[in-house]
Design a protein around this motif. Structure first.
Motif, PDB file in Angstrom:
ATOM      1  N   SER A   1      -0.089  13.442   0.995  1.00 22.91           N
ATOM      2  CA  SER A   1      -0.891  12.475   0.257  1.00 22.91           C
ATOM      3  C   SER A   1      -0.665  11.056   0.771  1.00 22.91           C
ATOM      4  N   VAL A   2       0.590  10.711   1.047  1.00 22.65           N
ATOM      5  CA  VAL A   2       0.891   9.375   1.552  1.00 22.65           C
ATOM      6  C   VAL A   2       0.236   9.149   2.915  1.00 22.65           C
TER       7      VAL A   2
ATOM      8  N   ALA B   1      -3.472   8.631   2.476  1.00 30.17           N
ATOM      9  CA  ALA B   1      -3.797   7.336   1.868  1.00 30.17           C
ATOM     10  C   ALA B   1      -3.604   6.183   2.843  1.00 30.17           C
ATOM     11  N   MET B   2      -2.585   6.275   3.681  1.00 26.45           N
ATOM     12  CA  MET B   2      -2.278   5.169   4.583  1.00 26.45           C
ATOM     13  C   MET B   2      -3.112   5.194   5.857  1.00 26.45           C
TER      14      MET B   2
ATOM     15  N   ALA C   1       1.007   4.320  -2.734  1.00 25.22           N
ATOM     16  CA  ALA C   1       0.787   5.720  -2.343  1.00 25.22           C
ATOM     17  C   ALA C   1       1.939   6.608  -2.770  1.00 25.22           C
TER      18      ALA C   1
ATOM     19  N   ARG D   1       0.831  -1.212   0.000  1.00 21.81           N
ATOM     20  CA  ARG D   1       0.000   0.000   0.000  1.00 21.81           C
ATOM     21  C   ARG D   1       0.862   1.257   0.000  1.00 21.81           C
TER      22      ARG D   1
ATOM     23  N   ARG E   1       1.499   7.677  -6.679  1.00 25.61           N
ATOM     24  CA  ARG E   1       0.194   8.064  -7.191  1.00 25.61           C
ATOM     25  C   ARG E   1       0.275   9.233  -8.168  1.00 25.61           C
TER      26      ARG E   1
END
Length: 678
Positions: A652-653, A656-657, A638, A634, A641
């Motif tokens: 963003s990471v 997402a996580m 990320a 995952r 992306r």
């Protein structure tokens, strides 16, 4: 059928109907009261079989058949169905006694009273049993109601099978009787009473409900034979004691579900409305719930001085017109008022009827007085919130629409609710204080700003855990070394709380000191392990010394484009190549810091220009329901992306996580290589 007139009010006792039955079961004697009861004249009944008087399917036939077991008894008693001359049914209580005739043949004298005119019913107990607020019904052995009191008669619409003489339907499941017929049969057969069997009953439209506490016991005759079953039911729908116990049980579950002071205060308010009060506030002292500005700096107003901060608030009215201050705002009270008296004395204030017209404390609080009159507040309880010797604030309970004033029992309940909530509030307060201290220490020990210079672009994020004690020992760092090299560090100290944060600070300082000596990554981790193990041993179990820590140390040289790194039990970094390819390089296994075992080795990698290196702790990828490999996949997705600026990519990471609350501290350090001077 005309009711027989064998007994009239005012007489000392009822006069039974008397018949004499011969050895062959024919009627040989018939009294005037028997004629009035069943409508037969002596000429019509004498010489006829007694069975002509019973209703079909009635088990009373044994009364007239004396050749079997019953015929050997000298005395019998029971309840049977008789047929009046006009065909109607009469439920009667019988007692028959064996006598000897001059010729030596047996005969029986039978005395009968219609149900409702039994000795019990005709005695002075009947008015008492009808007047008490208890439902009473008596069934015979075939589950036919044969007696009921006035309370049971009033419930006939809800429970039609309370009607005397009404047989149960074929399908007993249709019989709405408060208790199932099979339970009555069990009591009849075994003689074991049922005590305090609680039953909830609702109308078919569910607009009304009542709760009954029922008791069942077997009724026995003088010969110990079962004559039936008696039901006693008490309406406990509005039983204060049961409601109070139920509310306290709910309090143990619903108050203190989190270690958040505001949430705990609101849970107390929500629990008490509307079950106990119409309006509730929970106001805490500044020591428990600090505001954005100290209360002593706020000016007084017409309502008094700022004394509390509102943490909990609930009302039966959606707009909460009773409250002058919303949650989170300072609460003003007159210097001399029940609120300040409770805070100063630690004793509750009980005002069952609030006086709003005569001179009282409300005269010194015009804003609150107007609200009291406008909303109809009429009864008040203020209890202190005390726990472990600390006075944390007050809880205020008020009724408006509910016209019942608070009682002393209500005061005791309010104090019990306040005591339980105070324990949870104090635990939350201590947790919050330690959490804030640990978080402040953590923030102080982490770098406030990372500088990669002209070697690497850097971005980082740190998120404290929402679980456990909220702050762990994660850290990250970027250290500029000589020769334009840059060292990148990420680590994770075991444990949580202020001790883990303090240990993290010591490790970060030690890493920086060793880094300035120019040691390669494997040697640096080995020296760090030795120092930390020795320090732990010297401190002889000091609580500030955790068991171990993991660490990843990497040194990037922009002149050669090479990156040397070593791991002490830490997860491998992610390397994102300019083309978007993501890899997690395998590093030589190394023991965690603090065990004194050494055995660390370095690995070297080529980082092209535009390559991003991601260092992180396990809180970013680990979940209880997923393994680490899934989390790393995952993370790889990320990181690739979008072609975002590094700081935006970092955000963003994380987004997402972190799809739910973090189970551990989360640390992410991104380093992107710049154009080299090679």
């Amino acid at each position: 059928m005309a009711q027989s007139n064998i007994w009239a009010p005012g007489e000392d006792s009822p006069v039974p109907a008397i018949a004499v039955v011969g050895a062959r079961g024919d009627v040989v004697g018939w009294s005037r009261m028997a004629e009035e009861l069943l409508g037969y004249s002596p000429a019509e009944i004498l010489g006829r079989p007694g069975t002509d008087l019973r209703m079909e399917r009635d088990r009373a036939s044994r009364l007239w058949t004396w050749g079997g077991e019953d015929g050997d008894d000298d005395h019998q008693a029971g309840i049977f169905d008789l047929r009046h001359r006009d065909g109607d049914q009469i439920v009667a209580h019988f007692e028959w006694t064996r006598i000897a005739t001059p010729g030596g043949a047996p005969a029986w004298v039978v005395a009968a009273l219609p149900v409702g005119l039994l000795t019990l019913g005709a005695s002075v107990l009947e008015p008492l049993l009808s007047a008490v607020p208890v439902v009473m019904v008596v069934w015979d052995p075939e589950l036919r109601p044969v007696w009921r009191n006035e309370q049971a008669r009033r419930l006939e619409r809800a429970f039609p099978f309370f009607q005397v003489g009404r047989p149960l339907p074929v399908d007993l499941a249709e019989a709405d009787m408060l208790v199932p017929p099979e339970l009555i049969r069990e009591v009849l057969a075994e003689g074991v009473p049922v005590v305090d069997h609680e039953v909830r009953w609702e109308t078919p439209d569910r607009n009304e409900g009542r709760t009954f506490s029922t008791f069942l016991f077997r009724v026995e005759g003088v010969d110990s034979r079962p004559l039936g079953v008696c039901l006693m039911a008490v309406d406990i729908t509005h039983s204060g004691a049961r409601e109070r116990l139920a509310l306290l049980r709910r309090a143990s579950i619903q108050i203190g579900t989190t270690l958040d002071v505001r949430q705990t205060a609101q849970e107390l308010a929500d629990l008490a409305v509307p079950a106990f009060a119409d309006y509730v506030t929970v106001d805490l002292t500044e020591a428990v719930l600090p505001g954005p500005e100290p209360l002593e700096r706020l000016e007084a107003n017409a309502s008094g001085i700022p004394t509390f901060l509102r943490a909990g608030l609930a009302s039966i009215h959606d707009e909460i017109p009773e409250s002058l201050w919303p949650r989170g705002q300072p609460v003003y009270v007159p210097p001399s008022s029940p609120f300040t008296e409770v805070l100063a004395s630690g004793r509750s204030h009980f005002e069952p009827r609030m006086e709003t017209t005569s001179a009282n404390w409300l005269d010194r609080d015009p804003d609150r007085a107007r609200t009291v009159r406008a909303t109809g507040m009429h009864t008040l309880i203020i209890v202190p919130l005390k726990a472990r010797g600390n006075l944390l604030g007050i809880a205020v309970f008020v009724r408006t629409d509910n016209q019942a004033p608070f009682t002393r029992d209500d005061l005791a309940l309010a104090e019990e609710l306040g005591a339980r909530a105070a324990l949870s509030l104090d635990s939350a307060r201590q947790y919050t204080r330690e959490h804030d201290a640990a978080l402040a220490l953590q923030r102080q020990l982490l770098p406030s700003r990372l500088r990669g210079g002209d070697m690497m672009e850097l971005a980082s994020r740190y998120l404290p855990s929402d679980v456990h004690q909220g702050v762990g020992g994660d850290w990250y760092d970027a250290i500029r070394l000589n020769g334009s090299r840059l060292a990148l560090v990420v680590g994770d100290v075991t444990g949580h709380g202020i001790n883990a944060a303090a240990s993290m600070g010591r490790l970060r300082t030690a890493v920086r000191t060793l880094a300035y000596l120019g040691l390669p990554p494997d040697e640096l981790l080995a020296r760090l392990d030795e120092l930390y193990a020795a320090q732990t041993e010297d401190e002889d179990g000091d609580a500030l010394s955790p068991i171990a820590a993991t660490c990843l140390y990497a040194v990037h040289d922009p002149a050669t484009g090479r990156c040397v790194m070593a791991s002490a039990g830490h997860l491998p970094p992610a390397i994102v190549r300019p083309g978007g390819d993501v890899s997690f390089p395998g590093l030589p296994a190394g023991n965690p810091i603090g065990l004194g075992l050494g055995a660390h080795r370095s690995a070297e990698f080529e980082l092209d220009e535009g390559t991003t290196l991601a260092l992180y702790t396990d809180g970013l990828i680990e979940r209880r329901d997923h393994d680490l490999n899934d989390g790393m996949r995952r993370l790889g997705t990320a990181l690739t992306r979008d072609a975002l600026p590094l700081d935006d990519l970092c955000t963003s990471v994380i987004d997402a996580m972190m799809t739910r609350a973090a189970e551990d501290d989360v640390t992410l350090l991104l380093a992107k290589t710049l154009t080299s001077n090679r």
